[in-house]
Write a protein that holds these residues in place. Structure first.
Motif, mmCIF file in Angstrom:
data_model
loop_
_atom_site.group_PDB
_atom_site.id
_atom_site.type_symbol
_atom_site.label_atom_id
_atom_site.label_comp_id
_atom_site.label_asym_id
_atom_site.label_seq_id
_atom_site.Cartn_x
_atom_site.Cartn_y
_atom_site.Cartn_z
ATOM 1 N N UNK A 24 -57.236 69.983 -15.105
ATOM 2 C CA UNK A 24 -58.621 69.362 -15.084
ATOM 3 C C UNK A 24 -59.367 69.581 -16.514
ATOM 4 N N UNK A 25 -58.958 70.848 -17.156
ATOM 5 C CA UNK A 25 -59.729 70.983 -18.646
ATOM 6 C C UNK A 25 -58.992 69.867 -19.806
ATOM 7 N N UNK A 26 -57.686 69.645 -19.652
ATOM 8 C CA UNK A 26 -57.074 68.536 -20.419
ATOM 9 C C UNK A 26 -57.692 67.158 -19.833
ATOM 10 N N UNK A 27 -57.851 66.911 -18.575
ATOM 11 C CA UNK A 27 -58.551 65.613 -18.300
ATOM 12 C C UNK A 27 -59.764 65.278 -19.011
ATOM 13 N N UNK A 28 -60.573 66.667 -18.867
ATOM 14 C CA UNK A 28 -62.025 66.513 -19.738
ATOM 15 C C UNK A 28 -61.785 66.057 -21.006
ATOM 16 N N UNK A 29 -60.926 66.936 -21.620
ATOM 17 C CA UNK A 29 -60.835 66.739 -23.140
ATOM 18 C C UNK A 29 -60.558 65.189 -23.441
ATOM 19 N N UNK A 30 -59.465 64.765 -22.715
ATOM 20 C CA UNK A 30 -59.018 63.350 -22.861
ATOM 21 C C UNK A 30 -60.323 62.445 -22.808
ATOM 22 N N UNK A 31 -60.746 62.502 -21.610
ATOM 23 C CA UNK A 31 -61.765 61.674 -20.965
ATOM 24 C C UNK A 31 -62.907 61.667 -22.163
ATOM 25 N N UNK A 32 -63.338 62.797 -22.724
ATOM 26 C CA UNK A 32 -64.240 62.967 -23.989
ATOM 27 C C UNK A 32 -63.834 62.180 -25.091
ATOM 28 N N UNK A 33 -62.703 62.351 -25.794
ATOM 29 C CA UNK A 33 -61.999 61.935 -26.857
ATOM 30 C C UNK A 33 -62.003 60.340 -26.638
ATOM 31 N N UNK A 34 -61.720 59.747 -25.602
ATOM 32 C CA UNK A 34 -61.614 58.178 -25.189
ATOM 33 C C UNK A 34 -62.974 57.810 -25.327
ATOM 34 N N UNK A 35 -64.025 58.602 -24.812
ATOM 35 C CA UNK A 35 -65.357 58.263 -24.858
ATOM 36 C C UNK A 35 -65.780 58.344 -26.193
ATOM 37 N N UNK A 36 -65.556 58.759 -27.055
ATOM 38 C CA UNK A 36 -65.879 58.969 -28.394
ATOM 39 C C UNK A 36 -65.241 57.748 -29.272
ATOM 40 N N UNK A 37 -64.317 57.382 -28.755
ATOM 41 C CA UNK A 37 -63.448 56.528 -29.573
ATOM 42 C C UNK A 37 -63.691 54.890 -28.681
ATOM 43 N N UNK A 38 -64.576 54.806 -27.866
ATOM 44 C CA UNK A 38 -64.719 53.590 -27.139
ATOM 45 C C UNK A 38 -63.385 53.228 -26.577
ATOM 46 N N UNK A 39 -62.920 54.123 -25.694
ATOM 47 C CA UNK A 39 -61.798 53.795 -24.952
ATOM 48 C C UNK A 39 -61.883 54.248 -23.387
ATOM 49 N N UNK A 40 -61.502 53.083 -22.451
ATOM 50 C CA UNK A 40 -61.363 53.394 -21.151
ATOM 51 C C UNK A 40 -60.124 54.351 -20.904
ATOM 52 N N UNK A 41 -60.121 55.027 -19.841
ATOM 53 C CA UNK A 41 -58.987 56.150 -19.517
ATOM 54 C C UNK A 41 -58.835 55.734 -17.852
ATOM 55 N N UNK A 42 -57.241 55.839 -17.912
ATOM 56 C CA UNK A 42 -56.686 55.756 -16.428
ATOM 57 C C UNK A 42 -55.627 57.098 -16.471
ATOM 58 N N UNK A 43 -55.897 57.814 -15.404
ATOM 59 C CA UNK A 43 -54.827 58.919 -15.449
ATOM 60 C C UNK A 43 -53.904 58.685 -14.406
ATOM 61 N N UNK A 44 -52.653 58.872 -14.564
ATOM 62 C CA UNK A 44 -51.505 58.648 -13.514
ATOM 63 C C UNK A 44 -50.699 59.738 -13.211
ATOM 64 N N UNK A 45 -49.959 59.760 -12.201
ATOM 65 C CA UNK A 45 -48.837 60.451 -12.039
ATOM 66 C C UNK A 45 -49.419 61.857 -11.676
ATOM 67 N N UNK A 46 -49.929 62.053 -10.255
ATOM 68 C CA UNK A 46 -50.383 63.436 -10.031
ATOM 69 C C UNK A 46 -51.678 63.931 -10.808
#
Length: 595
Positions: free
Chosen positions: A358-380
């Motif tokens: 969950x922590x890593x998901x939050x980090x990735x989501x934030x980094x993607x937002x800062x770089x104007x990238x959508x995000x899709x999480x897969x595999x559990x």
């Protein structure tokens, strides 16, 4: 209250429409709540609170009413009423906040760091339930007393034909994602996960479809931080390179490389499809630590593709495995993808405990937002809990048994269960929309699809997602122009959505209004054939051309998957359309206004 204990303090909170009621009492030893809907008790007195270092002493309670409107960047509808009644109970050691909406209630604890929470859901009878079960078919139907051990949310409950509930969480800021523990032989469930900073949520609906249409989970999340602009987020349909691998058409054999990618881009550009998703191994073997997500594999082909797609107005998603995401500097990788002109990151196979994920998901989501990238999480992935309100770039995740994935193939009943369980948590990437029902020659799982071609198209509309990823090759869609037109008409963001009818594990009928004001209706059934009469009460005034795609009379998901019929009608508000659904089948209706 619990038998034999005296009440010291109490408060009752009702929903704005007065149909739902939460009664909270402080007894000698604890605080309990009960839940009543339409005068019927659904949750008996249940403990609420924390195993805290300081005992809860009810000092005071304050009531509040909120009425406002949320206008999401994208979602099930353009405007969402946000109205609730709230009580804040000050207990000295910590506080309990409870909100009651017209479609459920939620509570959370504030001001304490206890490791364990005491929250209970003591249901009033031996109801029937279904549960999320990872990338497998859902558990259920199961009687509450038969449940044994840990169950994962979403937990969907059928009390009777007019009362449905679902247990989940919202706004999981920190801590372990929710787990529920059944006390076998009873109707009591407790929170088995470690203390978390989150809302505990009970959705309610007089039909299961009303819970599908709910926004309560998202509304319990905060709005985006001030200064963050998400106007660049564009939801829509995407094509995908994973399932095309190995398919052949007109002498061309598809694989995951530049010539195939260009064909997919051309097809997308010609059919109002937004993006192409590149899946694993484009930068080298995805689980190999030597595969550099900025320099490896087919990187030169990807750069050519990005330029080619940009000229055609098509966005490109780039896959990133957790190995590459953690072996190489994540912030640099995501920043570079944004600078290259990619539109999204599909992140796969994240490792770690649920709390770490969950922590890593939050980090990735934030980094993607800062770089104007959508995000899709897969595999559990970590289950959705309303992130799309705070982070509108969090458009979907594989919180489901994805169709034809990992050499598992789900059955029709799997689909019409998951939409009432998994989809209550948030947008799903289920990868529906196959049109080659045999899948011969595919590199990954070349298995016949247990569905009909009409049901496949219907599922693309029914499944709520900010990116609807369709898995077949252009030539196969072009063989079925009416089906392709229906999928291409799924222009987002949706103006409105409504589940017209349905039952868990049986069938569902969904209507959505596109961004260009067309109405689309889709129906899907389980292994049983059925004939449905669909009321057109969702329509605006005026006349519409209805293009109806339904299973043929001889269609069957086991024996004749591709038989369907197309007809047109002139219809208006208040009329009904009757459609035939074959075993494992579906129907699609495109409504275009003419007057």
């Amino acid at each position: 209250m619990l038998y034999g204990q005296s009440v010291k303090h109490s408060v009752t909170i009702t929903s704005p429409d007065k149909k739902l009621k939460i009664a909270v009492n402080e007894s000698d030893d604890n605080v309990v709540y009960s839940f009543t809907a339409n005068g019927q008790q659904l949750i008996k007195p249940s403990v609420i609170g924390l195993d805290s270092v300081g005992k809860f002493h009810w000092l005071q309670s304050s009531l509040n009413h909120v009425k406002q409107t949320w206008k999401p960047v994208w979602g099930k509808r353009a405007a969402v009423p946000d109205e609730y009644d709230e009580v804040l109970i000050d207990g000295a050691a910590y506080k309990i906040r409870i909100r009651v909406y017209n479609d459920g209630f939620a509570f959370k604890y504030e001001g304490a760091n206890a490791e364990k929470e005491l929250s209970q859901f003591n249901f009033a009878d031996n109801y029937t339930a279904w549960y999320y079960n990872g990338e497998n078919k859902n558990i259920g139907p199961e009687k509450l007393k038969d449940a044994n051990g840990i169950r994962m949310p979403v937990m969907t409950i059928r009390a009777d034909s007019n009362h449905y509930m679902a247990i989940h969480e919202a706004s999981l800021e920190s801590g372990e994602p929710l787990l529920l523990k059944s006390n076998q032989g009873t109707t009591n469930f407790t929170v088995a996960s470690k203390r978390a900073k989150a809302w505990r949520v009970v959705l309610f609906g007089s039909t299961p479809g009303k819970m599908v249409d709910s926004h309560l989970i998202e509304l319990l999340n905060p709005e985006p931080a001030k200064g963050l602009d998400f106007s660049w987020v564009k939801p829509g349909v995407a094509v995908w390179d994973w399932r095309i691998n190995g398919a052949e058409a007109k002498g061309f054999k598809y694989d995951m490389s530049l010539p195939s990618w260009k064909r997919m881009v051309d097809f997308a550009a010609g059919n109002n499809i937004n993006t192409l998703v590149l899946d694993a191994d484009w930068y080298g073997p995805e689980f190999n630590k030597d595969s550099d997500p900025l320099k490896g594999g087919k990187i030169e082909q990807v750069h050519q593709l990005l330029n080619y797609a940009q000229a055609k107005g098509i966005g490109i998603w780039l896959y990133l495995n957790d190995v590459g995401g953690k072996t190489y500097p994540l912030d640099q990788t995501i920043k570079q993808y944004g600078q290259w002109g990619a539109v999204g990151v599909k992140y796969g196979f994240m490792n770690g405990s649920p709390e770490e994920k969950n922590k890593h998901t939050q980090v990735i989501t934030k980094l993607c937002a800062e770089n104007k990238l959508l995000v899709d999480f897969h595999d559990g992935p970590v289950h959705p809990y309303g992130q799309m309100r705070t982070w509108p770039n969090a458009v979907t995740r594989e919180y489901c048994h994805s169709q034809l994935d990992a050499h598992r193939v789900f059955q029709p009943s799997t689909f019409v269960t998951a939409v009432y369980v998994n989809m209550l948590a948030g947008p799903l990437d289920m990868d529906n929309g196959v049109v080659d029902m045999i899948q011969k020659g595919r590199v990954d799982n070349p298995t016949p699809v247990p569905s009909t071609i009409t049901a496949e198209a219907a599922r693309t509309l029914i499944v709520f997602s900010g990116t609807t990823i369709i898995p077949d090759i252009p030539e196969n869609y072009l063989k079925h122009p009416q089906i392709l037109k229906f999928i291409s008409a799924e222009q987002m963001p949706w103006k409105e959505s409504k589940t017209i009818s349905g039952e868990i594990g049986e069938y569902i009928v969904m209507a959505r209004k596109s961004s260009d004001y067309k109405w689309l209706i889709a129906a899907a059934t389980n292994e049983n054939a059925r004939t449905l009469s669909i009321p057109l009460s969702i329509l605006d005034k005026g006349e519409y051309k209805a293009t109806i795609i339904e299973d043929g009379k001889d269609a069957d998901f086991r024996t004749n998957k591709e038989s369907y019929a197309v007809s047109t009608l002139t219809v208006s508000y208040g009329q009904k359309i009757t459609v035939h659904l074959a075993p494992g089948g579906g129907a699609c209706v495109l409504l275009e206004k003419t007057k």
